[in-house]
Design an enzyme around this catalytic site. Structure first.
Site, PDB file in Angstrom:
ATOM      1  CG  HIS A   1      -2.169  -0.597   0.810  1.00 33.25           C
ATOM      2  ND1 HIS A   1      -2.727  -1.939   1.541  1.00 33.25           N
ATOM      3  CD2 HIS A   1      -3.211  -0.636  -0.265  1.00 33.25           C
ATOM      4  CE1 HIS A   1      -3.877  -2.256   0.817  1.00 33.25           C
ATOM      5  NE2 HIS A   1      -4.045  -1.648  -0.083  1.00 33.25           N
TER       6      HIS A   1
ATOM      7  CG  HIS B   1       6.672 -11.105   7.578  1.00 33.75           C
ATOM      8  ND1 HIS B   1       6.093 -10.302   8.182  1.00 33.75           N
ATOM      9  CD2 HIS B   1       8.133 -11.118   7.630  1.00 33.75           C
ATOM     10  CE1 HIS B   1       6.909  -9.747   9.074  1.00 33.75           C
ATOM     11  NE2 HIS B   1       8.100 -10.132   8.606  1.00 33.75           N
TER      12      HIS B   1
ATOM     13  CD  GLU C   1       6.370  -9.326  12.295  1.00 28.44           C
ATOM     14  OE1 GLU C   1       5.884  -8.292  11.802  1.00 28.44           O
ATOM     15  OE2 GLU C   1       7.931  -9.412  12.432  1.00 28.44           O
TER      16      GLU C   1
ATOM     17  CG  HIS D   1      11.317 -13.281   9.310  1.00 28.18           C
ATOM     18  ND1 HIS D   1      11.129 -13.157  10.795  1.00 28.18           N
ATOM     19  CD2 HIS D   1      11.049 -12.130   8.675  1.00 28.18           C
ATOM     20  CE1 HIS D   1      10.978 -11.859  10.834  1.00 28.18           C
ATOM     21  NE2 HIS D   1      10.786 -11.181   9.751  1.00 28.18           N
TER      22      HIS D   1
HETATM   23 CO    CO Z   1       9.976  -9.667   9.312  1.00 31.00          CO
END
Ligand code: CO
Length: 294
Positions: free
Chosen positions: A120, A178, A209, A241
């Site tokens: 966005h 993610h 997350e 990650h």
């Molecule tokens: Co991250």
């Protein structure tokens, strides 16, 4: 009466002048110069960067003769990589450079997974670049990976196809997305979870997350008496990650969390940008945008 005429004359002059100015600026058609800007989150892991090289090669092959450049949306990644001595441009810097270099048509590809915060911001700023006077004639942003039902099915199939061949019946697969707490698009991971489950009841998605988390998946694995789990990143690159939160040895990594419950884990350190069937989806999104330049 005389004053009124003067006013009318003055106004007419003003209109003519404005028209002349406008004509001088836009009357001459500039030669069309197209560029593609590939915009990824970025990675601090040098070995993971090679995934982006594969995307670039594929894009250049699909759209020969069009300038291809890169931008990275994560300011944290850009700052960390700068300390390694490498300059990565933000989308805004890369767009300013393209504008300066006289490009008239720019297709920006969001190499993100969901239309979340990164997408966005990228989309918003690209639009603002499109409003500058004497700037780009056209700038369009191609959608990220999971943008339609069709994308979802193609992605799920591609991920399942890329599980190591050694997988035995009963072995589970957990993809590490993610995820985000900050954007409603996080729900897309749950939609992918559902899509994967329909194709393969032992394939799951969890996120770092967002929702679901690995702790939401664990009871399901135990219920099915799963003994072995393949862990795969569901991010463009197998970066920090994947290497630490997924496959690392720290007690809170997915490998450790599942290991403590007696599950054997095998990590597949391959980002989605290294899976040709997934890159094809991004390339198709880019093609849709480039078609608008015809
Ligand atoms: Co991250």
């Amino acid at each position: 009466m005389k004053r009124q005429w003067l006013m009318v004359l003055g106004l007419a002059c003003l209109i003519v002048l404005t028209a002349v100015n406008g004509f001088a600026a836009h009357g001459e058609k500039r030669q069309e110069k197209k560029a593609i800007l590939l915009a990824a989150f970025g990675t601090t892991v040098p070995e993971a960067q090679k995934a982006f090289d594969q995307v670039e090669a594929r894009v250049k092959q699909a759209f020969p003769g069009i300038e291809v450049r890169w931008a990275y949306t994560s300011s944290i990644v850009r700052a960390k990589v700068a300390k390694q001595g490498k300059v990565l441009l933000s989308p805004e810097s890369a767009l300013a450079k393209l504008m300066e270099d006289g490009y008239t048509h720019v297709a920006v590809l969001s190499l993100h997974t969901i239309p979340g915060e990164e997408f966005h911001n990228l989309n918003q700023n690209a639009r603002l670049f499109g409003q500058m006077l004497d700037g780009f004639e056209k700038i369009l942003v191609a959608r990220p990976l999971l943008s339609s039902r069709e994308d979802m099915e193609r992605v799920a199939k591609a991920m399942l196809k890329n599980i190591p061949a050694g997988r035995k019946p009963g072995d589970a697969v957990v993809l590490m997305g993610h995820g985000t707490e900050k954007h409603p698009s996080d729900a897309i991971y749950l939609a992918l979870y559902h899509t994967l489950q329909e194709m393969d009841p032992n394939a799951y998605t969890a996120t770092v997350e967002g929702y679901p988390t690995i702790k939401d998946i664990l009871p399901k694995l135990k219920e099915k008496k799963v003994k072995k789990v393949y862990l795969m990143p569901f991010m463009a690159v197998a970066g920090d990650h994947a290497r630490n939160d997924m496959a690392g040895d720290e007690p809170d990594s997915w490998k450790s969390i599942l290991g403590k419950e007696g599950l054997t884990c095998e990590a597949v350190l391959k980002g989605t940008a290294e899976i040709p069937e997934v890159v094809d989806i991004w390339v198709d999104h880019l093609r849709l945008v480039l078609d608008h330049f015809q």
